[in-house]
Design an enzyme around this catalytic site. Structure first.
Site, PDB file in Angstrom:
ATOM      1  N   ARG A 114      29.304  42.662  45.095  1.00 41.87           N
ATOM      2  CA  ARG A 114      30.024  41.592  44.177  1.00 41.87           C
ATOM      3  C   ARG A 114      29.113  40.506  44.134  1.00 41.87           C
ATOM      4  O   ARG A 114      28.807  40.264  43.209  1.00 41.87           O
ATOM      5  CB  ARG A 114      31.463  40.968  44.833  1.00 41.87           C
ATOM      6  CG  ARG A 114      31.857  40.159  43.691  1.00 41.87           C
ATOM      7  CD  ARG A 114      33.256  39.776  44.202  1.00 41.87           C
ATOM      8  NE  ARG A 114      33.181  38.401  45.834  1.00 41.87           N
ATOM      9  CZ  ARG A 114      34.090  38.461  46.199  1.00 41.87           C
ATOM     10  NH1 ARG A 114      35.642  39.294  45.925  1.00 41.87           N
ATOM     11  NH2 ARG A 114      34.646  37.231  47.096  1.00 41.87           N
ATOM     12  N   ARG A 126      28.907  34.091  44.425  1.00 40.26           N
ATOM     13  CA  ARG A 126      29.593  32.806  44.526  1.00 40.26           C
ATOM     14  C   ARG A 126      28.934  32.848  45.698  1.00 40.26           C
ATOM     15  O   ARG A 126      28.451  32.991  46.471  1.00 40.26           O
ATOM     16  CB  ARG A 126      30.809  33.380  45.117  1.00 40.26           C
ATOM     17  CG  ARG A 126      32.230  34.074  43.959  1.00 40.26           C
ATOM     18  CD  ARG A 126      33.314  34.369  44.126  1.00 40.26           C
ATOM     19  NE  ARG A 126      33.384  34.320  45.322  1.00 40.26           N
ATOM     20  CZ  ARG A 126      35.028  34.432  45.770  1.00 40.26           C
ATOM     21  NH1 ARG A 126      35.446  35.562  45.222  1.00 40.26           N
ATOM     22  NH2 ARG A 126      35.655  34.322  46.692  1.00 40.26           N
ATOM     23  N   LYS A 133      41.441  42.048  45.811  1.00 43.90           N
ATOM     24  CA  LYS A 133      43.136  41.652  44.905  1.00 43.90           C
ATOM     25  C   LYS A 133      43.033  40.659  43.808  1.00 43.90           C
ATOM     26  O   LYS A 133      43.624  40.852  42.894  1.00 43.90           O
ATOM     27  CB  LYS A 133      43.567  40.041  45.852  1.00 43.90           C
ATOM     28  CG  LYS A 133      43.484  40.411  47.247  1.00 43.90           C
ATOM     29  CD  LYS A 133      44.179  38.349  48.027  1.00 43.90           C
ATOM     30  CE  LYS A 133      42.819  38.114  48.218  1.00 43.90           C
ATOM     31  NZ  LYS A 133      41.955  38.226  49.235  1.00 43.90           N
TER      32      LYS A 133
END
Ligand code: AMP
Length: 190
Positions: free
Chosen positions: A127, A136, A13
């Site tokens: 990622r 993250r 997204k």
């Protein structure tokens, strides 16, 4: 253009929202990015959201709806927006309808990016190694599993919700990034 990108964590997204933002004069509104900025700045919102996000849960609806209400009221959004990560619950989707009515704005479409769950863990691990400034806090297998379960339980019902509104379009998120972009443009007719 006013659209929502829907799909599980790791579906692409954010990647697609950035490409569409550059090409089609629409602002990416990523609620996850807004929250991560608040966590980094240690604001009141950030302190509230930090642990919830790290374990892969959802920040309460009223908090998220307040954030999106404020953001949609800003001038830069007038040319168009790509909602990335919002709505994530039926309550958020219903609140968004009210907000858009108040602002006299209409959604063009909701684009569901379809992916096989099996590849998502690999994508998120990749990622985590590529994110500037380190991974993250929620890009780890344990948190991802929780985020997938939350997606299935709380966000996937939005597919039926938007089908019922006649606004749902689905694209194959397993293809290469450029091909997914092309398919999104195709279903949107842009
Ligand atoms: P994302 O960057 O969209 O994957 O979002 C990262 C995390 O931020 C999520 O796992 C949630 O903890 C929180 N979050 C982002 N958007 C929302 C939302 N619309 N509702 C509730 N929590 C959210």
């Amino acid at each position: 253009m006013r659209i929502i990108l829907l799909g599980p964590p790791g579906a692409g997204k954010g990647t697609q929202a950035k490409v569409i933002e550059d090409k089609h004069k629409a602002i990416q509104l990523s609620t996850g990015e807004i929250l991560r900025a608040a966590v980094a700045a240690e604001t009141e919102l950030g302190l509230k959201a930090k642990d919830i996000m790290a374990r892969g849960d959802l920040v309460p609806d009223d908090v998220m709806i307040g954030i999106v209400r404020d953001r949609l009221g800003e001038d830069d959004v007038k040319t168009g927006f790509i909602l990335d990560g919002f709505p994530r619950t039926v309550a958020q989707a219903e609140a968004l309808e009210g907000l858009l009515d108040e602002l006299d704005m209409k959604l063009d479409a909701v684009v569901e990016i379809q992916v096989d769950e099996g590849i998502l863990i690999g994508r998120i691990e990749k990622r985590a190694t590529e994110t500037d400034g380190g991974p993250r806090a929620d890009d780890n297998v344990e948190s991802l599993k929780k985020r997938l379960a939350v997606y299935r339980e709380q966000t996937a019902p939005l597919i039926t919700f938007y089908q019922g509104r006649g606004s749902l379009k689905s694209v194959d998120g397993m293809a290469a990034v450029d091909d997914v972009t092309r398919e999104i443009e195709e279903v949107l007719g842009v």
